[in-house]
Scaffold this active site. Structure first.
Site, mmCIF file in Angstrom:
data_model
loop_
_atom_site.group_PDB
_atom_site.id
_atom_site.type_symbol
_atom_site.label_atom_id
_atom_site.label_comp_id
_atom_site.label_asym_id
_atom_site.label_seq_id
_atom_site.Cartn_x
_atom_site.Cartn_y
_atom_site.Cartn_z
ATOM 1 N N HIS A 73 33.373 66.570 85.084
ATOM 2 C CA HIS A 73 34.118 67.115 83.955
ATOM 3 C C HIS A 73 35.514 67.523 84.377
ATOM 4 C CE1 HIS A 73 32.242 70.808 85.601
ATOM 5 N NE2 HIS A 73 32.897 71.594 84.774
ATOM 6 N N HIS A 105 26.403 74.325 84.402
ATOM 7 C CA HIS A 105 26.404 75.733 83.961
ATOM 8 C C HIS A 105 27.351 75.988 82.783
ATOM 9 C CE1 HIS A 105 29.587 76.205 87.372
ATOM 10 N NE2 HIS A 105 30.202 75.990 86.234
ATOM 11 N N GLU A 143 32.840 70.943 91.286
ATOM 12 C CA GLU A 143 31.729 71.903 91.415
ATOM 13 C C GLU A 143 30.470 71.265 91.990
ATOM 14 O OE1 GLU A 143 32.847 74.854 87.662
ATOM 15 O OE2 GLU A 143 31.362 73.284 87.379
ATOM 16 N N HIS A 157 34.534 81.815 88.407
ATOM 17 C CA HIS A 157 35.630 81.237 87.611
ATOM 18 C C HIS A 157 36.696 82.279 87.271
ATOM 19 C CE1 HIS A 157 32.160 78.595 86.928
ATOM 20 N NE2 HIS A 157 32.965 77.653 86.533
HETATM 21 C C1 DHB Z 1 32.734 74.071 80.813
HETATM 22 C C2 DHB Z 1 32.214 73.624 82.029
HETATM 23 C C3 DHB Z 1 32.229 74.457 83.142
HETATM 24 O O1 DHB Z 1 31.765 74.093 84.365
HETATM 25 C C4 DHB Z 1 32.744 75.737 83.047
HETATM 26 O O2 DHB Z 1 32.690 76.529 84.138
HETATM 27 C C5 DHB Z 1 33.270 76.189 81.845
HETATM 28 C C6 DHB Z 1 33.279 75.352 80.727
HETATM 29 C C7 DHB Z 1 32.717 73.202 79.596
HETATM 30 O O3 DHB Z 1 32.309 72.043 79.686
HETATM 31 O O4 DHB Z 1 33.107 73.680 78.518
HETATM 32 FE FE FE Z 2 32.247 75.658 85.883
#
Ligand code: DHB
Ligand code: FE
Length: 281
Positions: A193, A12, A240, A59
């Protein structure tokens, strides 16, 4: 009777909203991500879900560190988006399905899940980006929404096993709903990530691919890891992936992947996409 038509799990990343707004679907950077979606558009046009039950993590738009429910279920007439500071357009409000929301809340509390019920709830990019990807340019949403928010922001987080069980309970609750409707279950976030700290930029492709391979047939594999182990394997925000486990939990019987995509890099995040369907013998 309500039926679950399938589960879609997707990343997302907010930057996707900027790419949609600037019409960059065919840009070489974005194309491998957007190319994953037309098969899902065709599938959605075929199965025509009435409702999307979405497992997502807020978030900081709706909940902040002062009040952080582990599991929250929306029971609002509609869900508005708001500016989170990413520089992307906000989207029109999505209609809710309050009857189904309260049915899920009753059932989940009846199964000993401690739920925060939300009669007002702002939805952030973790809802709006997947909705915009799945129903592009529809100018009015073709589905009603039931958002289920799982805390991945403030520790302690719920375990992978608990999130999978939550998804199973949601699947049972939908199956027990007396109204005729088709429900698609969504899970958004991940895959690997990490946006901050010494490992910022961390991506673990081999773990992501193993997670995606095991999710339909052996979801218990991922539930054996602790939250700390999952953070080590997938990154602080890669946790997540708990949403993917919850969405998978809602499917019963033999589950197969009928579409998938995986692309690095998209912003800082490995972008995964799966459609899983139950094959009821
Ligand atoms: C990014 C990834 C995320 O899951 C999020 O909530 C906000 C930013 C990103 O990769 O920039
Ligand atoms: Fe996220």
């Amino acid at each position: 009777m309500a039926t679950i038509v399938g589960a879609i799990t997707t990343s997302h990343v907010p930057a996707i909203g900027g790419a949609i707004a600037r019409n960059l679907r065919d840009d070489p950077y974005w194309k491998p991500l957007f190319d994953g979606f037309p098969p899902l558009h065709r599938w959605l046009a075929k199965v025509r879900p009435d409702v999307a039950v979405i497992f997502y993590n807020d978030h900081g738009l709706n909940f902040f560190l002062d009040k952080m429910p582990t599991f929250a279920v929306g029971a609002a007439p509609q869900y508005c988006n708001a500016d989170e500071g990413w520089g992307i357009p906000t989207l029109p409000a999505v209609p809710g399905d309050q009857r189904l929301s309260w049915h899920l809340i009753e059932r989940l509390v009846g199964e000993d899940f401690d739920i925060t019920s939300c009669q007002e709830m702002l939805i952030d990019h973790a809802c709006t980006i997947p909705l915009a990807l799945l129903w592009p340019g529809s100018g009015g949403w073709p589905v009603r929404l039931v958002p289920i928010c799982i805390n991945t922001v403030q520790h302690p987080l719920p375990s992978a096993a608990r999130c999978f069980k939550l998804g199973q309970a949601v699947g049972r609750a939908i199956a027990a709903y007396e109204e005729d409707m088709r429900v698609v279950v969504l899970g958004t976030g991940g895959l690997s990530h990490q946006l901050d700290g010494q490992r910022a930029g961390f991506i673990n492709k081999s773990f992501d691919l193993e997670f995606m391979e095991k999710l339909p047939t052996d979801p218990e594999w991922a539930t054996r890891f602790s939250v700390r182990e999952l953070v080590e394997l997938a990154g602080t925000q890669g946790i997540e992936l708990l949403m993917w486990l919850a969405a998978r939990g809602a499917l019963s019987g033999e589950v197969v992947t009928t579409h998938s995509n995986y692309h690095i890099p998209i912003s800082n995040t490995a972008a995964g996409l799966m459609l899983m369907e139950s094959r009821i013998a």
